[in-house]
Design a protein around this motif. Sequence first.
Motif, PDB file in Angstrom:
ATOM      1  N   PRO A  42       0.834  -1.218   0.000  1.00  0.00           N
ATOM      2  CA  PRO A  42       0.000   0.000   0.000  1.00  0.00           C
ATOM      3  C   PRO A  42       0.862   1.258   0.000  1.00  0.00           C
ATOM      4  N   ASN A  43       1.607   1.437  -1.098  1.00  0.00           N
ATOM      5  CA  ASN A  43       2.591   2.515  -1.123  1.00  0.00           C
ATOM      6  C   ASN A  43       2.194   3.681  -2.012  1.00  0.00           C
TER       7      ASN A  43
ATOM      8  N   TYR B 227      -3.226   3.704  -1.526  1.00  0.00           N
ATOM      9  CA  TYR B 227      -4.347   2.778  -1.767  1.00  0.00           C
ATOM     10  C   TYR B 227      -4.066   1.481  -1.020  1.00  0.00           C
ATOM     11  N   SER B 228      -5.146   0.802  -0.592  1.00  0.00           N
ATOM     12  CA  SER B 228      -4.931  -0.448   0.148  1.00  0.00           C
ATOM     13  C   SER B 228      -4.473  -1.541  -0.818  1.00  0.00           C
ATOM     14  N   ALA B 229      -3.762  -2.517  -0.257  1.00  0.00           N
ATOM     15  CA  ALA B 229      -3.297  -3.643  -1.070  1.00  0.00           C
ATOM     16  C   ALA B 229      -4.497  -4.377  -1.668  1.00  0.00           C
ATOM     17  N   TRP B 230      -5.570  -4.470  -0.901  1.00  0.00           N
ATOM     18  CA  TRP B 230      -6.789  -5.146  -1.368  1.00  0.00           C
ATOM     19  C   TRP B 230      -7.311  -4.477  -2.645  1.00  0.00           C
ATOM     20  N   TYR B 231      -7.367  -3.140  -2.613  1.00  0.00           N
ATOM     21  CA  TYR B 231      -7.915  -2.386  -3.747  1.00  0.00           C
ATOM     22  C   TYR B 231      -7.010  -2.529  -4.978  1.00  0.00           C
TER      23      TYR B 231
END
Length: 332
Positions: free
Chosen positions: A299-300, A303-307
Amino acid sequence: MRLPHFEYFEPETLKSAVNLILKNKESKFLAGGTDLMPKFKKGVIRPEVLINIKEITGINSIKEEKNYLKIGALVTLGEIEDSPLINQVFPSIVEAAHSVATQQLRNTATLGGNLCQDTRCLYFDNSYLFGQSIWEKCFKRGGNVCHLVKKGKKCLAVYSGDVAPVLLALNAKVQVVGSSGKRLISLSEIYSGKGDNAFTLLPEELIAEIHVPKPKPSSYGTYVKFRERGSIDFPIVGIAAYLTINKDTIKDANIWLTSVGSAPVEAVEAESVLKGANISTDLIEKSANQAYQQIAPVPNHGYSAWYIKEMVKVFVKRALIKVMENARGGQS
Ligand SMILES: Cc1cc2nc3c(=O)[nH]c(=O)nc-3n(C[C@H](O)[C@H](O)[C@H](O)COP(=O)(O)OP(=O)(O)OC[C@H]3O[C@@H](n4cnc5c(N)ncnc54)[C@H](O)[C@@H]3O)c2cc1C
Ligand code: SF4
Protein backbone atom coordinates in the motif's frame (compact mmCIF):
# COMPACT_ATOMS: atom_id res chain seq x y z
CA MET A 1 13.43 25.10 -2.60
CA ARG A 2 17.12 25.91 -3.11
CA LEU A 3 19.61 23.27 -4.09
CA PRO A 4 22.66 22.65 -1.91
CA HIS A 5 26.14 23.15 -3.42
CA PHE A 6 27.17 20.53 -6.01
CA GLU A 7 29.71 20.11 -8.78
CA TYR A 8 28.54 19.77 -12.37
CA PHE A 9 30.09 18.15 -15.47
CA GLU A 10 28.94 17.81 -19.08
CA PRO A 11 30.93 14.98 -20.70
CA GLU A 12 30.60 14.46 -24.46
CA THR A 13 31.47 10.77 -24.60
CA LEU A 14 30.30 7.67 -22.76
CA LYS A 15 33.89 6.95 -21.72
CA SER A 16 34.40 10.33 -20.07
CA ALA A 17 31.02 10.03 -18.29
CA VAL A 18 32.10 6.68 -16.82
CA ASN A 19 35.53 8.06 -15.85
CA LEU A 20 34.00 11.10 -14.18
CA ILE A 21 31.73 8.98 -12.03
CA LEU A 22 34.63 6.69 -11.09
CA LYS A 23 36.62 9.73 -9.91
CA ASN A 24 33.77 11.28 -7.95
CA LYS A 25 32.10 9.40 -5.14
CA GLU A 26 28.52 10.47 -4.35
CA SER A 27 27.89 11.41 -7.97
CA LYS A 28 24.83 10.77 -10.14
CA PHE A 29 24.12 10.72 -13.84
CA LEU A 30 21.63 13.38 -14.86
CA ALA A 31 19.54 12.99 -18.03
CA GLY A 32 16.25 14.93 -18.31
CA GLY A 33 16.32 15.48 -14.53
CA THR A 34 12.54 15.08 -14.13
CA ASP A 35 12.93 12.26 -11.59
CA LEU A 36 16.25 13.25 -10.07
CA MET A 37 15.92 17.01 -9.61
CA PRO A 38 12.68 17.03 -7.56
CA LYS A 39 14.27 14.46 -5.22
CA PHE A 40 17.45 16.54 -5.00
CA LYS A 41 15.46 19.69 -4.25
CA LYS A 42 13.54 17.95 -1.49
CA GLY A 43 16.76 16.59 0.02
CA VAL A 44 15.67 13.00 -0.55
CA ILE A 45 18.99 12.45 -2.37
CA ARG A 46 22.19 14.49 -1.85
CA PRO A 47 24.66 13.94 -4.71
CA GLU A 48 27.84 16.01 -4.46
CA VAL A 49 28.44 15.80 -8.22
CA LEU A 50 26.00 15.76 -11.13
CA ILE A 51 27.18 14.36 -14.46
CA ASN A 52 24.87 15.60 -17.18
CA ILE A 53 24.85 12.94 -19.90
CA LYS A 54 22.63 14.84 -22.33
CA GLU A 55 25.57 16.18 -24.34
CA ILE A 56 26.87 12.67 -25.09
CA THR A 57 26.67 12.01 -28.82
CA GLY A 58 25.50 8.79 -30.47
CA ILE A 59 22.83 7.74 -27.96
CA ASN A 60 20.00 10.04 -28.94
CA SER A 61 18.56 8.49 -32.08
CA ILE A 62 16.08 5.81 -33.15
CA LYS A 63 17.53 3.32 -35.65
CA GLU A 64 15.99 0.42 -37.50
CA GLU A 65 18.19 -2.62 -38.04
CA LYS A 66 17.39 -6.00 -39.55
CA ASN A 67 15.99 -7.68 -36.46
CA TYR A 68 15.95 -4.83 -33.93
CA LEU A 69 14.81 -1.33 -33.33
CA LYS A 70 17.56 0.49 -31.42
CA ILE A 71 16.49 3.41 -29.26
CA GLY A 72 19.19 5.61 -27.71
CA ALA A 73 18.88 6.11 -23.96
CA LEU A 74 18.74 9.90 -24.45
CA VAL A 75 15.73 9.76 -26.79
CA THR A 76 12.96 11.66 -25.04
CA LEU A 77 9.51 10.23 -24.41
CA GLY A 78 8.16 13.05 -26.62
CA GLU A 79 10.40 11.89 -29.50
CA ILE A 80 9.10 8.34 -29.02
CA GLU A 81 5.51 9.63 -29.28
CA ASP A 82 6.40 11.51 -32.48
CA SER A 83 8.39 8.70 -34.13
CA PRO A 84 6.54 7.35 -37.24
CA LEU A 85 8.68 4.19 -36.99
CA ILE A 86 7.78 3.38 -33.37
CA ASN A 87 4.13 4.31 -34.00
CA GLN A 88 4.05 1.88 -36.89
CA VAL A 89 6.01 -1.06 -35.43
CA PHE A 90 5.48 -0.75 -31.67
CA PRO A 91 2.37 1.34 -30.89
CA SER A 92 2.33 -0.08 -27.33
CA ILE A 93 5.65 1.71 -26.59
CA VAL A 94 4.01 4.94 -27.75
CA GLU A 95 0.96 4.25 -25.52
CA ALA A 96 3.22 3.82 -22.49
CA ALA A 97 5.40 6.87 -23.27
CA HIS A 98 2.29 8.98 -23.86
CA SER A 99 0.88 8.00 -20.46
CA VAL A 100 3.89 9.45 -18.57
CA ALA A 101 3.39 12.79 -16.77
CA THR A 102 2.62 15.73 -19.11
CA GLN A 103 3.79 16.82 -22.58
CA GLN A 104 6.15 19.39 -21.04
CA LEU A 105 7.86 16.71 -18.91
CA ARG A 106 7.90 14.19 -21.77
CA ASN A 107 9.77 16.70 -23.95
CA THR A 108 12.63 16.54 -21.43
CA ALA A 109 12.29 13.08 -19.86
CA THR A 110 14.48 10.43 -21.49
CA LEU A 111 13.81 6.74 -22.01
CA GLY A 112 16.99 5.79 -20.06
CA GLY A 113 15.85 7.95 -17.13
CA ASN A 114 12.39 6.41 -17.24
CA LEU A 115 13.79 2.88 -17.02
CA CYS A 116 16.17 3.91 -14.21
CA GLN A 117 13.81 6.10 -12.17
CA ASP A 118 14.03 5.46 -8.47
CA THR A 119 11.43 3.52 -6.51
CA ARG A 120 8.74 5.59 -4.82
CA CYS A 121 7.40 5.70 -1.28
CA LEU A 122 4.80 7.88 0.40
CA TYR A 123 7.13 8.47 3.32
CA PHE A 124 10.54 8.62 1.67
CA ASP A 125 9.54 10.94 -1.16
CA ASN A 126 8.42 13.55 1.31
CA SER A 127 10.73 16.40 2.16
CA TYR A 128 14.05 16.18 3.93
CA LEU A 129 12.71 18.07 6.95
CA PHE A 130 9.74 15.76 7.33
CA GLY A 131 11.77 12.65 6.73
CA GLN A 132 14.98 13.40 8.60
CA SER A 133 14.24 15.47 11.62
CA ILE A 134 11.03 13.99 12.97
CA TRP A 135 11.29 10.32 12.05
CA GLU A 136 13.88 7.67 12.73
CA LYS A 137 15.86 6.82 9.57
CA CYS A 138 14.17 4.11 7.51
CA PHE A 139 15.91 1.27 5.62
CA LYS A 140 16.27 3.41 2.49
CA ARG A 141 18.02 6.13 4.51
CA GLY A 142 20.35 3.56 6.07
CA GLY A 143 18.27 2.93 9.21
CA ASN A 144 16.48 -0.12 10.54
CA VAL A 145 12.78 0.63 10.35
CA CYS A 146 10.11 1.06 7.72
CA HIS A 147 7.56 3.78 8.44
CA LEU A 148 5.22 2.63 5.75
CA VAL A 149 4.94 -1.04 6.59
CA LYS A 150 5.07 -1.19 10.38
CA LYS A 151 7.37 -4.01 11.57
CA GLY A 152 8.52 -4.36 7.93
CA LYS A 153 11.87 -6.12 7.58
CA LYS A 154 12.98 -4.45 4.36
CA CYS A 155 12.24 -1.49 2.13
CA LEU A 156 9.14 -1.99 -0.02
CA ALA A 157 9.29 1.21 -2.09
CA VAL A 158 7.53 0.75 -5.44
CA TYR A 159 8.94 0.89 -8.97
CA SER A 160 6.44 2.91 -11.01
CA GLY A 161 7.97 3.43 -14.46
CA ASP A 162 5.41 3.21 -17.27
CA VAL A 163 7.63 2.20 -20.19
CA ALA A 164 9.57 -0.73 -18.66
CA PRO A 165 6.64 -3.20 -18.61
CA VAL A 166 6.04 -2.74 -22.34
CA LEU A 167 9.72 -3.19 -23.20
CA LEU A 168 9.88 -6.25 -20.92
CA ALA A 169 6.83 -7.76 -22.64
CA LEU A 170 8.67 -7.20 -25.94
CA ASN A 171 11.81 -8.96 -24.57
CA ALA A 172 13.97 -5.84 -24.96
CA LYS A 173 17.66 -5.82 -24.15
CA VAL A 174 19.78 -2.94 -22.93
CA GLN A 175 23.34 -2.05 -23.86
CA VAL A 176 25.14 -1.10 -20.67
CA VAL A 177 28.42 0.82 -20.73
CA GLY A 178 30.85 0.78 -17.81
CA SER A 179 34.55 0.71 -16.91
CA SER A 180 35.02 -2.70 -18.53
CA GLY A 181 33.33 -1.79 -21.81
CA LYS A 182 29.90 -2.63 -23.21
CA ARG A 183 27.56 -5.52 -22.41
CA LEU A 184 24.15 -6.44 -23.74
CA ILE A 185 21.75 -7.77 -21.12
CA SER A 186 18.07 -8.45 -20.85
CA LEU A 187 16.19 -5.39 -19.52
CA SER A 188 14.79 -7.50 -16.66
CA GLU A 189 18.35 -7.97 -15.34
CA ILE A 190 18.76 -4.32 -14.39
CA TYR A 191 16.03 -4.54 -11.72
CA SER A 192 17.15 -5.95 -8.37
CA GLY A 193 13.69 -6.13 -6.77
CA LYS A 194 15.00 -4.21 -3.72
CA GLY A 195 13.09 -1.07 -2.75
CA ASP A 196 16.14 0.68 -1.28
CA ASN A 197 18.60 -0.26 -4.05
CA ALA A 198 16.46 -0.89 -7.07
CA PHE A 199 19.10 -1.49 -9.76
CA THR A 200 21.82 -4.06 -10.35
CA LEU A 201 23.90 -1.58 -12.39
CA LEU A 202 27.21 -0.45 -10.87
CA PRO A 203 27.30 3.28 -10.00
CA GLU A 204 29.54 4.00 -13.02
CA GLU A 205 27.41 1.98 -15.46
CA LEU A 206 24.86 3.63 -17.70
CA ILE A 207 22.38 2.46 -20.28
CA ALA A 208 23.42 3.54 -23.78
CA GLU A 209 20.79 1.87 -25.98
CA ILE A 210 17.62 -0.17 -25.78
CA HIS A 211 17.30 -2.96 -28.36
CA VAL A 212 13.75 -4.07 -29.11
CA PRO A 213 13.36 -7.23 -31.23
CA LYS A 214 11.07 -6.78 -34.24
CA PRO A 215 7.63 -8.26 -33.59
CA LYS A 216 6.81 -11.82 -34.61
CA PRO A 217 4.07 -12.08 -37.28
CA SER A 218 0.54 -11.85 -35.82
CA SER A 219 1.73 -10.24 -32.57
CA TYR A 220 -0.36 -7.58 -30.87
CA GLY A 221 0.21 -5.51 -27.76
CA THR A 222 -1.04 -2.74 -25.54
CA TYR A 223 -0.35 -0.78 -22.34
CA VAL A 224 -3.18 0.15 -20.00
CA LYS A 225 -2.73 2.34 -16.96
CA PHE A 226 -4.89 2.98 -13.92
CA ARG A 227 -4.11 6.29 -12.22
CA GLU A 228 -5.88 8.77 -10.00
CA ARG A 229 -5.75 11.81 -12.30
CA GLY A 230 -6.00 11.21 -16.03
CA SER A 231 -4.07 14.40 -16.83
CA ILE A 232 -0.91 13.60 -14.82
CA ASP A 233 -0.12 10.75 -12.47
CA PHE A 234 2.09 7.79 -11.80
CA PRO A 235 0.36 4.43 -12.29
CA ILE A 236 -1.48 2.79 -9.40
CA VAL A 237 -1.27 -0.24 -11.67
CA GLY A 238 0.12 -0.41 -15.22
CA ILE A 239 -0.21 -3.47 -17.44
CA ALA A 240 1.59 -4.37 -20.66
CA ALA A 241 0.23 -7.32 -22.62
CA TYR A 242 1.75 -8.73 -25.78
CA LEU A 243 0.26 -11.77 -27.50
CA THR A 244 1.02 -13.81 -30.61
CA ILE A 245 -2.24 -15.06 -32.07
CA ASN A 246 -2.84 -17.57 -34.85
CA LYS A 247 -6.47 -17.62 -35.97
CA ASP A 248 -8.19 -17.94 -32.57
CA THR A 249 -5.31 -19.61 -30.72
CA ILE A 250 -2.86 -17.75 -28.49
CA LYS A 251 0.62 -18.99 -29.39
CA ASP A 252 2.58 -16.83 -26.98
CA ALA A 253 1.74 -14.40 -24.16
CA ASN A 254 3.78 -11.82 -22.26
CA ILE A 255 2.19 -9.84 -19.44
CA TRP A 256 4.18 -7.44 -17.23
CA LEU A 257 2.93 -5.16 -14.47
CA THR A 258 4.33 -2.00 -12.97
CA SER A 259 3.72 -0.27 -9.63
CA VAL A 260 2.92 -3.49 -7.78
CA GLY A 261 6.39 -4.19 -6.33
CA SER A 262 9.95 -2.89 -6.13
CA ALA A 263 10.55 -4.04 -9.73
CA PRO A 264 8.29 -4.71 -12.73
CA VAL A 265 6.55 -8.06 -12.25
CA GLU A 266 5.87 -10.73 -14.89
CA ALA A 267 2.41 -12.27 -14.49
CA VAL A 268 3.68 -15.77 -15.25
CA GLU A 269 0.54 -17.69 -14.26
CA ALA A 270 -1.70 -15.33 -16.21
CA GLU A 271 0.55 -15.91 -19.23
CA SER A 272 0.62 -19.68 -18.91
CA VAL A 273 -3.19 -20.11 -18.94
CA LEU A 274 -3.27 -18.16 -22.21
CA LYS A 275 -0.51 -20.04 -24.06
CA GLY A 276 -1.95 -22.59 -26.48
CA ALA A 277 -5.57 -21.78 -25.54
CA ASN A 278 -8.39 -20.52 -27.72
CA ILE A 279 -9.57 -16.95 -27.14
CA SER A 280 -12.77 -16.68 -25.11
CA THR A 281 -14.30 -14.44 -22.44
CA ASP A 282 -13.78 -17.21 -19.87
CA LEU A 283 -10.10 -17.46 -20.76
CA ILE A 284 -9.58 -13.71 -20.27
CA GLU A 285 -11.36 -13.94 -16.90
CA LYS A 286 -9.20 -16.91 -15.88
CA SER A 287 -5.97 -15.15 -16.86
CA ALA A 288 -6.96 -11.98 -14.95
CA ASN A 289 -7.75 -14.10 -11.88
CA GLN A 290 -4.31 -15.71 -12.05
CA ALA A 291 -2.69 -12.25 -12.07
CA TYR A 292 -4.90 -11.26 -9.12
CA GLN A 293 -3.71 -14.29 -7.15
CA GLN A 294 -0.01 -13.82 -7.98
CA ILE A 295 0.36 -10.11 -7.26
CA ALA A 296 1.01 -9.03 -3.67
CA PRO A 297 1.08 -5.23 -3.83
CA VAL A 298 2.29 -2.86 -1.12
CA PRO A 299 0.00 0.00 0.00
CA ASN A 300 2.59 2.51 -1.12
CA HIS A 301 0.49 4.85 -3.22
CA GLY A 302 -2.16 5.69 -0.63
CA TYR A 303 -4.35 2.78 -1.77
CA SER A 304 -4.93 -0.45 0.15
CA ALA A 305 -3.30 -3.64 -1.07
CA TRP A 306 -6.79 -5.15 -1.37
CA TYR A 307 -7.92 -2.39 -3.75
CA ILE A 308 -4.76 -2.55 -5.88
CA LYS A 309 -5.22 -6.33 -6.24
CA GLU A 310 -8.81 -5.80 -7.41
CA MET A 311 -7.57 -3.23 -9.95
CA VAL A 312 -4.95 -5.73 -11.21
CA LYS A 313 -7.80 -8.09 -12.08
CA VAL A 314 -9.86 -5.37 -13.78
CA PHE A 315 -6.96 -3.92 -15.76
CA VAL A 316 -5.44 -7.24 -16.89
CA LYS A 317 -8.88 -8.05 -18.26
CA ARG A 318 -9.04 -4.65 -20.02
CA ALA A 319 -5.55 -5.09 -21.45
CA LEU A 320 -6.37 -8.53 -22.87
CA ILE A 321 -9.64 -7.33 -24.38
CA LYS A 322 -7.77 -4.42 -25.98
CA VAL A 323 -5.12 -6.75 -27.46
CA MET A 324 -7.87 -8.97 -28.93
CA GLU A 325 -9.49 -5.85 -30.44
CA ASN A 326 -6.11 -4.81 -31.90
CA ALA A 327 -5.75 -8.31 -33.35
CA ARG A 328 -9.17 -8.09 -34.98
CA GLY A 329 -8.29 -4.65 -36.40
CA GLY A 330 -4.82 -5.85 -37.54
CA GLN A 331 -3.00 -3.26 -35.42
CA SER A 332 0.25 -4.53 -33.87
C1 LIG B 1 5.16 15.55 -11.88
C2 LIG B 1 5.82 14.29 -12.37
C3 LIG B 1 5.02 13.27 -12.87
C4 LIG B 1 5.61 12.08 -13.31
N1 LIG B 1 4.80 11.09 -13.81
C5 LIG B 1 5.35 9.94 -14.26
C6 LIG B 1 4.53 8.91 -14.79
O1 LIG B 1 3.31 9.03 -14.89
N2 LIG B 1 5.14 7.75 -15.21
C7 LIG B 1 6.49 7.58 -15.14
O2 LIG B 1 6.99 6.51 -15.55
N3 LIG B 1 7.29 8.54 -14.64
C8 LIG B 1 6.78 9.72 -14.22
N4 LIG B 1 7.58 10.71 -13.70
C9 LIG B 1 9.01 10.45 -13.50
C10 LIG B 1 9.95 10.94 -14.62
O3 LIG B 1 9.45 12.11 -15.22
C11 LIG B 1 10.17 9.89 -15.71
O4 LIG B 1 10.53 8.67 -15.13
C12 LIG B 1 11.26 10.31 -16.71
O5 LIG B 1 11.19 9.48 -17.84
C13 LIG B 1 12.65 10.25 -16.12
O6 LIG B 1 13.57 10.54 -17.16
P1 LIG B 1 14.70 11.67 -16.97
O7 LIG B 1 15.49 11.69 -18.23
O8 LIG B 1 14.10 12.95 -16.55
O9 LIG B 1 15.52 11.00 -15.78
P2 LIG B 1 16.47 11.69 -14.70
O10 LIG B 1 15.65 12.37 -13.68
O11 LIG B 1 17.54 12.49 -15.36
O12 LIG B 1 17.14 10.37 -14.10
C14 LIG B 1 16.38 9.45 -13.35
C15 LIG B 1 17.36 8.41 -12.76
O13 LIG B 1 17.87 7.59 -13.79
C16 LIG B 1 19.31 7.68 -13.84
N5 LIG B 1 19.64 7.67 -15.27
C17 LIG B 1 19.20 8.53 -16.22
N6 LIG B 1 19.60 8.13 -17.44
C18 LIG B 1 20.32 7.00 -17.26
C19 LIG B 1 21.01 6.11 -18.14
N7 LIG B 1 21.05 6.30 -19.46
N8 LIG B 1 21.64 5.03 -17.60
C20 LIG B 1 21.61 4.81 -16.26
N9 LIG B 1 20.98 5.62 -15.37
C21 LIG B 1 20.35 6.70 -15.88
C22 LIG B 1 19.68 8.96 -13.12
O14 LIG B 1 20.97 8.89 -12.53
C23 LIG B 1 18.57 9.03 -12.07
O15 LIG B 1 18.92 8.24 -10.97
C24 LIG B 1 7.02 11.92 -13.26
C25 LIG B 1 7.81 12.96 -12.75
C26 LIG B 1 7.22 14.13 -12.32
C27 LIG B 1 8.10 15.23 -11.79
S1 SF4 C 1 9.08 1.54 2.08
FE1 SF4 C 1 11.31 1.94 2.05
S2 SF4 C 1 11.49 4.13 1.67
FE2 SF4 C 1 9.41 3.74 2.39
S3 SF4 C 1 9.47 4.04 4.60
FE3 SF4 C 1 9.76 1.87 4.21
S4 SF4 C 1 12.00 1.64 4.15
FE4 SF4 C 1 11.58 3.82 3.88
